[in-house]
Design a protein around this motif. Structure first.
Motif, PDB file in Angstrom:
ATOM      1  N   UNK A 158       4.687  -5.655  10.339  1.00  0.00           N
ATOM      2  CA  UNK A 158       5.090  -4.862  11.506  1.00  0.00           C
ATOM      3  C   UNK A 158       3.933  -4.790  12.496  1.00  0.00           C
ATOM      4  N   UNK A 159       4.234  -4.262  13.674  1.00  0.00           N
ATOM      5  CA  UNK A 159       3.230  -4.179  14.732  1.00  0.00           C
ATOM      6  C   UNK A 159       2.322  -2.976  14.526  1.00  0.00           C
ATOM      7  N   UNK A 198       0.843  -1.201   0.000  1.00  0.00           N
ATOM      8  CA  UNK A 198       0.000   0.000   0.000  1.00  0.00           C
ATOM      9  C   UNK A 198       0.876   1.248   0.000  1.00  0.00           C
ATOM     10  N   UNK A 199       0.516   2.215  -0.835  1.00  0.00           N
ATOM     11  CA  UNK A 199       1.297   3.448  -0.950  1.00  0.00           C
ATOM     12  C   UNK A 199       0.378   4.647  -0.725  1.00  0.00           C
ATOM     13  N   UNK A 200       0.786   5.542   0.175  1.00  0.00           N
ATOM     14  CA  UNK A 200       0.065   6.781   0.441  1.00  0.00           C
ATOM     15  C   UNK A 200       1.075   7.912   0.598  1.00  0.00           C
ATOM     16  N   UNK A 225       5.373   3.929   1.583  1.00  0.00           N
ATOM     17  CA  UNK A 225       4.840   2.576   1.698  1.00  0.00           C
ATOM     18  C   UNK A 225       4.368   2.316   3.124  1.00  0.00           C
ATOM     19  N   UNK A 226       3.169   1.741   3.229  1.00  0.00           N
ATOM     20  CA  UNK A 226       2.654   1.282   4.518  1.00  0.00           C
ATOM     21  C   UNK A 226       2.774  -0.239   4.568  1.00  0.00           C
ATOM     22  N   UNK A 227       3.287  -0.753   5.666  1.00  0.00           N
ATOM     23  CA  UNK A 227       3.453  -2.201   5.792  1.00  0.00           C
ATOM     24  C   UNK A 227       2.226  -2.825   6.461  1.00  0.00           C
ATOM     25  N   UNK A 228       1.911  -4.090   6.094  1.00  0.00           N
ATOM     26  CA  UNK A 228       0.754  -4.774   6.703  1.00  0.00           C
ATOM     27  C   UNK A 228       1.054  -5.188   8.142  1.00  0.00           C
ATOM     28  N   UNK A 284       0.851   0.146  11.014  1.00  0.00           N
ATOM     29  CA  UNK A 284       0.505  -0.839   9.990  1.00  0.00           C
ATOM     30  C   UNK A 284      -0.974  -0.753   9.633  1.00  0.00           C
ATOM     31  N   UNK A 285      -1.390  -1.560   8.669  1.00  0.00           N
ATOM     32  CA  UNK A 285      -2.797  -1.637   8.290  1.00  0.00           C
ATOM     33  C   UNK A 285      -3.166  -3.107   8.097  1.00  0.00           C
TER      34      UNK A 285
END
Length: 675
Positions: free
Chosen positions: A158-159, A115-117, A121-124, A164-165
């Motif tokens: 990640x936590x 995911x990119x915002x 990058x956002x990690x799950x 994270x999402x």
């Protein structure tokens, strides 16, 4: 030179001068060390930016923008699309037969196309990954595939504290919206009444373990001759541990590979116990909370594969049904070594018969003769023997086909040439009670209306094993004569491999019988044998006056003794202690075991008396020692080479490997288990 030619040359010259000027003004190319000396400027690489999601197998994610390089190093979309990771996500639904769909694919997409915002990058979330792995890893085990490296929860996830999402968030919202319009109903037990391959069977056991993790656990007791796990699932309020005064029960199916209804019934029973417990079924909850149940659906997975393949290769017309019993009745019956597993256990019945005229002959905890180990011991038999010895089983049933009857010990005739000769065990009345419990709960077994051959010798659907068919080396006699466990053999019908459309009716006919028989483990008495300090005495013997068959206490001094209603005189004894005696009355309609505890006092005995007592309690010297299991290591001696040879033959890649191997590409060996 004319005027036009002169003007053309001048124009060309001016263009060359302009180019030279631009080149001279451009920053010089950096050489090593020039940037430090200020002679040139380093080129500035363009930072990665968010880009539209263009991967077709990830287009249903809750976001529309991703970024390259992704979390596993793919620099551009084309590289990601040509990877084994993307290929796995595209075929994972078919590989896992629809299980964990689309969870695995969406979880993989969160790594492959993160995911990119705002160009970031956002990690799950790691918690999402761990939840999916817990519920889905069994599916990969079932097809002998390793858990994919890109779903390493600690490496790519990640936590919550790190921002994270949840990559499955959109999926769960859709499911909630889809169910809001439906009437609220309690979930029901969903069982697929079809035959299951060995892989599918293991898959179901693992999936059940994940679904009912508080009350279920799987474990392997060993491997078949072709290396397949002999997988057991247990149900208990505290799985993995023996609980004080809680009886242990086991079911074993498919000892003959071509007798398959029992195998399927146990697979259905596993799913039923889990579902009904979660639904709040009080009967099932009470059974599991008070009993430790072990279920081995297939003792002969190799034979089942042969039988299944043989049946599929045969074509029977409707008028040829009778030939089905004869033509294919032995296909897959034995294991891969062509050993009949129900003739492969130590023949302790003959040992008992040979000593029955001796004053102190025993019919319990009879040692295995050393000569047994010089015969051909199947890996499956060896595994089950060790399993039986390792747990304090109280009650057991094994399932066969070809008849409709429950048979009980002894299986071997007391006369060498005897056929259909009644050969009762000391606990004949207890065995009749247990057998009738199953037969009476079955709608037709007790009626004696369906004779497949040997059942005509039965009385109300039960029969003494030797009266039916004399068998040496059977499993039920071994249980009774070598351990505390009382086992019976249940034949489930005339057809050894019934048609698939008959499986549902087979389940309906046997469901109540399966439950009632397990509840029978709570008949008789139970209790503790302790010393004066309150410590449990392991190996103390409980005798019932008039029945020449003792049982022994478990690790912490607890015991269970199956008995019929009536008055019984009990004696508890152990080496170095005085004996204790009690008289008990068990009412006819008593459904729970009566509690009878013993406290033994230390006794001072002369050496000769100690030796005499040990011989009386633990057998004559010539019988050997009960703990002497495989004394010459014969099993290991002849099976190590055979098993290693079988493993070498199975070194070829799994059936799905061809999906991922491409010419010129690096093979994704990370998909292989134990690579």
């Amino acid at each position: 030179m004319d005027y036009k030619t002169g003007r053309r040359n001048i124009r060309t010259l001016l263009v060359l001068v302009e180019i030279l000027t631009l080149v001279s003004c451009a920053p010089p190319r950096c050489q090593p060390g020039d940037q430090i000396l200020g002679r040139c400027q380093a080129s500035v690489e363009e930072k990665p930016k968010c880009t539209d999601m263009l991967l077709s197998y990830c287009d249903d994610m809750a976001y529309t923008q991703t970024m390259f390089p992704n979390l596993i190093g793919h620099r551009v979309r084309e590289e990601a699309e040509s990877s084994a990771v993307y290929l796995l996500l595209s075929v994972v639904d078919s590989l896992l037969n629809g299980e964990c769909t689309p969870d695995i694919r969406m979880l993989g997409c969160s790594v492959l196309a993160p995911r990119c915002e705002k160009n970031r990058v956002l990690k799950p979330c790691r918690s999402t990954c761990e939840a999916v792995r817990k519920s889905c890893e069994h599916a990969f085990v079932g097809i002998e595939m390793a858990w994919p490296y890109f779903l390493d929860c600690d490496r790519f996830f990640v936590s919550e504290q790190e921002g994270c999402y949840n990559p499955l968030e959109g999926l769960r919202e859709e499911e909630v919206e889809g169910t809001e319009s439906l009437p609220s109903e309690e979930p029901s037990t969903i069982i697929q009444f079809s035959y299951h391959s060995n892989t599918q069977m293991t898959n179901i056991l693992k999936k059940t373990e994940a679904r009912c993790s508080d009350i279920a656990a799987t474990y392997s007791i060993g491997r078949s001759s072709e290396g397949k796990d002999l997988m057991v699932i247990e149900f208990s309020s505290n799985p993995g541990q023996h609980e004080l005064l809680e009886p242990e029960v086991k079911y074993i199916g498919n000892i003959h590979g071509n007798e398959v209804l029992g195998r399927q019934l146990l697979i259905y029973l596993v799913q039923y116990l889990c579902s009904e417990y979660l639904l709040g079924n009080e009967r099932i909850q009470t059974l599991i909370n008070t009993t430790r149940i072990h279920i081995l659906p297939s003792m002969n997975p190799d034979g089942y594969e042969v039988a299944s393949a043989g049946l599929q290769d045969s074509n029977y017309a409707d008028d040829e049904e009778s030939s089905r019993y004869n033509s294919w009745e032995n296909v897959g019956r034995n294991n891969a070594q062509n050993i009949d597993l129900n003739r492969n256990f130590p023949d302790l019945t003959s040992v008992v018969y040979s000593r029955r005229r001796q004053k102190r002959y025993r019919t319990d905890h009879v040692p295995i003769p050393d000569s047994y180990w010089f015969g051909k011991v199947a890996p499956e038999t060896y595994a089950v023997m060790k399993w039986i010895r390792s747990l304090p089983f109280v009650l057991s049933a094994n399932f066969h086909g070809g008849d409709l009857v429950v048979s009980y010990p002894y299986d071997l005739s007391k006369h060498p040439l005897g056929h259909n000769l009644l050969s009762p065990a000391p606990d004949e009345q207890v065995f009749k009670l247990l057998s009738r419990t199953y037969a009476n709960a079955h709608p037709t077994m007790a009626n004696d209306t369906e004779w497949c051959g040997t059942s005509r010798h039965s009385e109300g659907g039960i029969v003494n094993g030797a009266k039916r068919l004399s068998v040496a080396g059977g499993m039920q006699d071994f249980n009774y004569l070598h351990t505390n466990c009382f086992e019976v053999t249940v034949d489930l019908g005339c057809d050894r491999f019934p048609a698939e459309e008959e499986l549902y009716s087979g389940w309906q006919e046997n469901k109540e019988a399966l439950l009632s028989f397990m509840e029978s483990a709570h008949r008789g008495i139970k209790g503790l044998v302790r010393d004066e300090s309150g410590n449990g005495i392991k190996g103390a013997r409980i005798s019932v006056m008039g029945i020449r068959h003792d049982i022994t206490t478990a690790e912490n001094g607890d015991y269970w003794r199956l008995l019929t209603p009536g008055v019984h005189v009990l004696i508890a004894k152990a080496p170095g202690y005085t004996r204790a005696m009690k008289k008990v009355h068990l009412p006819a309609h008593m459904r729970q075991a009566g509690r009878v505890d013993f406290v033994l006092q230390k006794a001072t005995l002369e050496p000769d008396m100690v030796k005499e007592e040990e011989e009386e309690d633990y057998g004559l010297p010539s019988m050997g020692t009960y703990d002497r299991f495989d004394p010459y290591n014969q099993y290991e001696r002849y099976t190590v080479s055979e098993l290693s040879q079988n493993q070498a033959e199975r070194s070829e890649k799994p059936w799905w490997w061809g999906y991922f191997v491409r010419s010129g590409d690096r093979s994704p060996t990370w998909l292989l288990r134990n690579f």
